[in-house]
Design a protein around this motif. Structure first.
Motif, PDB file in Angstrom:
ATOM      1  N   ASP A 287      78.702  91.709 106.871  1.00  6.51           N
ATOM      2  CA  ASP A 287      77.902  92.908 107.105  1.00  6.51           C
ATOM      3  C   ASP A 287      78.010  93.304 108.575  1.00  6.51           C
ATOM      4  N   TYR A 288      78.849  94.290 108.858  1.00  7.77           N
ATOM      5  CA  TYR A 288      79.043  94.737 110.236  1.00  7.77           C
ATOM      6  C   TYR A 288      77.720  95.179 110.872  1.00  7.77           C
ATOM      7  N   THR A 289      76.942  95.950 110.107  1.00  6.56           N
ATOM      8  CA  THR A 289      75.694  96.489 110.651  1.00  6.56           C
ATOM      9  C   THR A 289      74.719  95.383 111.010  1.00  6.56           C
ATOM     10  N   GLU A 290      74.641  94.356 110.184  1.00  7.55           N
ATOM     11  CA  GLU A 290      73.739  93.238 110.456  1.00  7.55           C
ATOM     12  C   GLU A 290      74.166  92.504 111.732  1.00  7.55           C
ATOM     13  N   ALA A 291      75.471  92.325 111.912  1.00  6.83           N
ATOM     14  CA  ALA A 291      75.969  91.658 113.120  1.00  6.83           C
ATOM     15  C   ALA A 291      75.625  92.472 114.365  1.00  6.83           C
ATOM     16  N   ILE A 292      75.777  93.784 114.270  1.00 12.46           N
ATOM     17  CA  ILE A 292      75.476  94.661 115.404  1.00 12.46           C
ATOM     18  C   ILE A 292      73.986  94.615 115.743  1.00 12.46           C
ATOM     19  N   LYS A 293      73.136  94.680 114.720  1.00  8.61           N
ATOM     20  CA  LYS A 293      71.687  94.594 114.954  1.00  8.61           C
ATOM     21  C   LYS A 293      71.320  93.273 115.620  1.00  8.61           C
ATOM     22  N   ARG A 294      71.968  92.212 115.189  1.00 10.92           N
ATOM     23  CA  ARG A 294      71.671  90.893 115.763  1.00 10.92           C
ATOM     24  C   ARG A 294      72.046  90.849 117.240  1.00 10.92           C
ATOM     25  N   LEU A 295      73.204  91.391 117.572  1.00 11.56           N
ATOM     26  CA  LEU A 295      73.648  91.418 118.973  1.00 11.56           C
ATOM     27  C   LEU A 295      72.714  92.270 119.816  1.00 11.56           C
ATOM     28  N   HIS A 296      72.375  93.454 119.338  1.00 13.01           N
ATOM     29  CA  HIS A 296      71.484  94.327 120.106  1.00 13.01           C
ATOM     30  C   HIS A 296      70.116  93.688 120.313  1.00 13.01           C
ATOM     31  N   SER A 297      69.611  92.987 119.313  1.00 13.06           N
ATOM     32  CA  SER A 297      68.300  92.352 119.442  1.00 13.06           C
ATOM     33  C   SER A 297      68.311  91.247 120.488  1.00 13.06           C
ATOM     34  N   LEU A 298      69.490  90.711 120.778  1.00 14.22           N
ATOM     35  CA  LEU A 298      69.628  89.634 121.763  1.00 14.22           C
ATOM     36  C   LEU A 298      69.975  90.149 123.153  1.00 14.22           C
ATOM     37  N   GLY A 299      70.104  91.456 123.282  1.00 19.17           N
ATOM     38  CA  GLY A 299      70.474  91.993 124.589  1.00 19.17           C
ATOM     39  C   GLY A 299      71.955  91.918 124.866  1.00 19.17           C
ATOM     40  N   VAL A 300      72.777  91.930 123.822  1.00 23.49           N
ATOM     41  CA  VAL A 300      74.233  91.829 123.979  1.00 23.49           C
ATOM     42  C   VAL A 300      74.861  93.153 123.574  1.00 23.49           C
ATOM     43  N   MET A 301      75.600  93.743 124.481  1.00 21.45           N
ATOM     44  CA  MET A 301      76.280  94.996 124.198  1.00 21.45           C
ATOM     45  C   MET A 301      77.657  94.731 123.606  1.00 21.45           C
ATOM     46  N   ILE A 302      78.238  95.758 122.973  1.00 22.60           N
ATOM     47  CA  ILE A 302      79.422  95.542 122.140  1.00 22.60           C
ATOM     48  C   ILE A 302      80.571  96.463 122.535  1.00 22.60           C
TER      49      ILE A 302
END
Length: 469
Positions: A287-302
């Motif tokens: 799930d690409y969207t779930e991975a992106i949400k997880r990164l953003h919630s941790l303060g990690v930009m992509i």
């Protein structure tokens, strides 16, 4: 003994349209790593043509040249020039390993695969007067790797001079990946000892680190132990990972706690058919969207990577991809035209199908169409690729992507970073020409710094916003 090590500029980096900042980001470490195996009294010079002019007026005893596909012909010219002076020329790197028969006429010795074991073996043979024509990597280990000769790197010429590599290769085998051929015949993924990696980090000044590893999270035990050791070091760092590793377990949380603020992710395509064609199993069913949400919630930009021109692509792939990337609030995106590199399964397949158009390696830069396409014409593919870059980095799309975040500070930082990366070329060029690039590092470190949690009037904690990649 005098040893000269040269990294010729990639062809695209010598183009009048090149982006100097892109090729002045960080120092490559391959040659500096080999230099660590030389004798203490050897006189070693290391030159990276991306940030300086190569001086060929000298006459060293050994010349070592690292070759990628788009600098191959340029590298051969340097090699031939030095051989005319009766210098001993060594060639190695990805392209040499992929096409040794092409490289060998330009060298006294060539190296196939990683050099940590074969290079010291060559030096011993050379000193004894019986160096071989070809050295093949026979052992894959970083257990006894000496500290990199960072004193040979001209740190002031790079934006982020603290580049570091703690592993080699990748555990996955995508059909278009250039690295697979390089590690053929032995282990294709292996790591340093954690204590050695931490010691290397301790030696680096400043806060910022740029991990050049193909997959920093590729070995879960190693990465977990490394991040535990980095906690409390007050570092901020950037690296690369896969969707699979980001979604698995709590490794990405440990990385963020250790200082991860930016990550390169190979999304490559939004089509399952293309993922299957590319053997990109690590993305299938994820799930690409779930991975992106997880990164953003941790303060990690992509920084998202995408490939155009796979057989399942059609005319609307460019707009669909850009719209998706903007909606997902990717801070930066890197787009590529599918390129069949020699030594890859993709190249072998296309050659068997007579789809390779030519072997002008200068054009194998992921910006030109070098193979016979299927669903798209070459003109459509090239125009779509150009449009995608231009569209993603329009001010309107930068603004739209920024507004996807729910924290106003993150909105502002996203807008400033994405705009600064693509919209201020004259400024970057001026800073590079005046050799002031490294003075910009404190600004980058400040942008990457994590915003600390604070309490609001209702005593509820406000989540930290994602920092800039």
């Amino acid at each position: 003994m005098k040893i000269k090590m040269i990294l010729p500029a990639l062809t695209e980096a010598k183009s009048p349209y090149w982006r100097p900042i892109k090729y002045s980001l960080f120092p490559p470490l391959g040659l500096a790593t080999l230099a660590a195996y030389c004798n203490a009294d050897d006189e070693i010079t290391l030159q990276d043509e991306h940030v300086e002019e190569i001086d060929t007026s000298d006459k060293p005893d050994i010349v070592v040249i690292q070759i990628y596909i788009t600098n191959a012909f340029r590298a051969y010219r340097f090699a031939d020039e030095y051989r005319k002076k009766v210098c001993y020329v060594c060639l190695g790197g990805l392209h040499v390993t992929s096409l040794p028969e092409e490289a060998i006429p330009h060298a006294d010795t060539i190296f196939l695969g990683p050099g940590e074991e074969s290079w010291p073996r060559f030096l011993k043979d050379f000193y004894n007067g019986n160096a071989a024509k070809i050295y093949i990597s026979s052992e894959r280990t970083l257990e006894t790797i000496p500290p990199i000769r960072r004193d040979l790197i001209k740190r002031h010429l790079y934006l982020v001079p603290n580049s570091i590599v703690v592993s080699r290769g990748c555990p996955h085998h995508c059909s278009f990946c250039y690295k697979d051929a390089f590690f053929e015949g032995g282990k294709s993924f292996y790591t340093q000892r954690v204590d050695a990696a931490l010691a290397e980090i301790e030696r680096l000044p400043g806060r910022h680190l740029y991990f050049l590893d193909d997959h920093l999270l590729g070995n879960q035990h190693f990465a977990s132990t490394l991040f535990e050791g980095m906690r409390g070091m007050n570092r901020v760092f950037q690296g690369a990972s896969t969707i699979d590793a980001i979604l698995r377990g709590d490794l990405i949380e440990k990385a963020a706690e250790a200082g991860l603020r930016s990550i390169f992710v190979g999304f490559e395509t939004l089509s399952n058919g293309n993922l299957i064609q590319s053997n990109k199993k690590q993305n299938l069913g994820r799930d690409y969207t779930e991975a992106i949400k997880r990164l953003h919630s941790l303060g990690v930009m992509i920084n998202g990577s995408f490939v155009f021109g796979l057989d399942d692509d059609n005319k609307d792939v460019f707009k669909r991809t850009v719209d998706w990337a903007v909606k997902q609030a990717l801070t930066t995106s890197t787009f590529h035209i599918l390129t069949p590199y020699p030594g890859t399964k993709l190249f072998q397949q296309m050659q068997a199908e007579h789809r390779i158009l030519h072997k002008q390696w200068d054009l194998y830069d992921t910006r030109h169409v070098v193979y016979q396409t299927k669903s798209l014409s070459p003109v459509e593919l090239k125009k779509g690729y150009n449009w995608a870059y231009k569209s993603f980095y329009t001010w309107s799309n930068i603004f739209k992507a920024s507004l996807q975040h729910d924290n106003i500070k993150h909105v502002v930082k996203h807008f400033a970073y994405a705009g600064g990366w693509k919209k201020f070329e004259p400024l970057w060029n001026f800073v590079i020409k005046t050799q002031g690039l490294n003075k910009m590092l404190p600004i980058l470190e400040a942008i990457l710094s994590k915003v600390q949690k604070r309490k609001n009037v209702n005593n509820n904690t406000i989540s930290p916003f994602p920092a800039i990649a």
